[in-house]
Design an enzyme around this catalytic site. Sequence first.
Site, PDB file in Angstrom:
ATOM      1  N   LEU A  16       0.866  -1.168   0.000  1.00 18.61           N
ATOM      2  CA  LEU A  16       0.000   0.000   0.000  1.00 18.61           C
ATOM      3  C   LEU A  16       0.909   1.225   0.000  1.00 18.61           C
ATOM      4  O   LEU A  16       1.991   1.197   0.596  1.00 18.61           O
ATOM      5  CB  LEU A  16      -0.900   0.029   1.246  1.00 18.61           C
ATOM      6  CG  LEU A  16      -1.911  -1.107   1.409  1.00 18.61           C
ATOM      7  CD1 LEU A  16      -2.633  -0.964   2.750  1.00 18.61           C
ATOM      8  CD2 LEU A  16      -2.916  -1.117   0.265  1.00 18.61           C
ATOM      9  N   ASP A  17       0.479   2.290  -0.657  1.00 22.72           N
ATOM     10  CA  ASP A  17       1.257   3.516  -0.628  1.00 22.72           C
ATOM     11  C   ASP A  17       1.427   4.005   0.803  1.00 22.72           C
ATOM     12  O   ASP A  17       0.606   3.698   1.681  1.00 22.72           O
ATOM     13  CB  ASP A  17       0.569   4.606  -1.460  1.00 22.72           C
ATOM     14  CG  ASP A  17       0.523   4.287  -2.939  1.00 22.72           C
ATOM     15  OD1 ASP A  17       1.343   3.455  -3.382  1.00 22.72           O
ATOM     16  OD2 ASP A  17      -0.334   4.858  -3.635  1.00 22.72           O
ATOM     17  N   LYS A  18       2.445   4.808   1.019  1.00 26.32           N
ATOM     18  CA  LYS A  18       2.722   5.343   2.355  1.00 26.32           C
ATOM     19  C   LYS A  18       1.484   5.967   2.976  1.00 26.32           C
ATOM     20  O   LYS A  18       1.178   5.704   4.146  1.00 26.32           O
ATOM     21  CB  LYS A  18       3.842   6.382   2.263  1.00 26.32           C
ATOM     22  CG  LYS A  18       4.121   7.113   3.577  1.00 26.32           C
ATOM     23  CD  LYS A  18       5.174   8.191   3.409  1.00 26.32           C
ATOM     24  CE  LYS A  18       5.390   8.964   4.703  1.00 26.32           C
ATOM     25  NZ  LYS A  18       6.405  10.038   4.554  1.00 26.32           N
TER      26      LYS A  18
END
Length: 338
Positions: A159-161
């Site tokens: 997942l993106d940051k």
Amino acid sequence: MDTSIKILPDYTANLAAPSQLATKTVPLLFRVSDEYAGMRLDQVLARLLPEYSRSRLQDWIVRQQVKLDGADATPRQKVWGGETIEVTPQVSPAEQPYQAEEIGLDIRHEDESILVINKPAGLVVHPGSGNWQGTLLNALLHHAPPLAGIPRVGIVHRLDKDTSGLLVVAKTLVAQTGLVRQLQARSVQREYYALVHGEMQREGTVNAPLGRHPVQRTKMAIVAEGKPAVTHYTIAESFPGCTLLRCKLETGRTHQIRVHLAHLSHPLVGDSVYIRGVQKCPPRMHPILASFPRQALHATRLGLEHPATGLWLEWQAPIPADMAHLLNEIRNAKNESA
């Protein structure tokens, strides 16, 4: 003469391999030959240490790991012959073994084969440029040290940051192989809540290939030669100036939902990377939406076949507090104007 300094009068002398040289704390000392007069310091270093990339050498200069006649230098500074260059090579963070760090994890499921985590926004999944510590990977090594023996510490998707929500980690090689095969077969079910700008009227599907942006390489884009990417979306709740969607992924490309929704001219609220220009919305909604500090995206549901038992399992993670607060503000503003 200081015996801790190694004098290399001949620039063609054999040097240690990069992996060996980078671990040394002994500085290297060179005298600039007249043949290099007028060249930039970074160009000279590229001749002296061809085992290293130009960007690595420039980084050493900027980090003051290179001295010219005992003083700090700049990459473009010129040499004229006779100067002394002192280089103190250091290991790049990318070449160091990952370290275990005690970072709290919201674990939703764990057994001998898999680990399901509800990742908070702001936590980077895997170490990379600018984020070599404090990542989910570092936390996993502390929580389960045997993961050090699994490629990528068992991480099979990311997942993106600034995206929150559920992801699965493999704890064994068998589990990792099984999960990767499920991801390739598109049988893993992943659903997200996404708050987007604009008032969407109907559900739909975006089927558009994704790849690196041809100019801005840190971004993704819809490109003809990209990898297949499919996102289905339905409307969960409608508001003036924005819409809460429920998105289901068939594929899991980098930034997939963010790029696909921006392609529809409905970028995610808070997504500073893919929003183009000022988004239209009622005046009362603008300060509410503009104040949200991250992309409003949350992985709320994860379903998969357990790689060891074959049983179908599902997990749910409710919308996190920051997005819930945002939605409540939007609902209150909507009710006040009704």
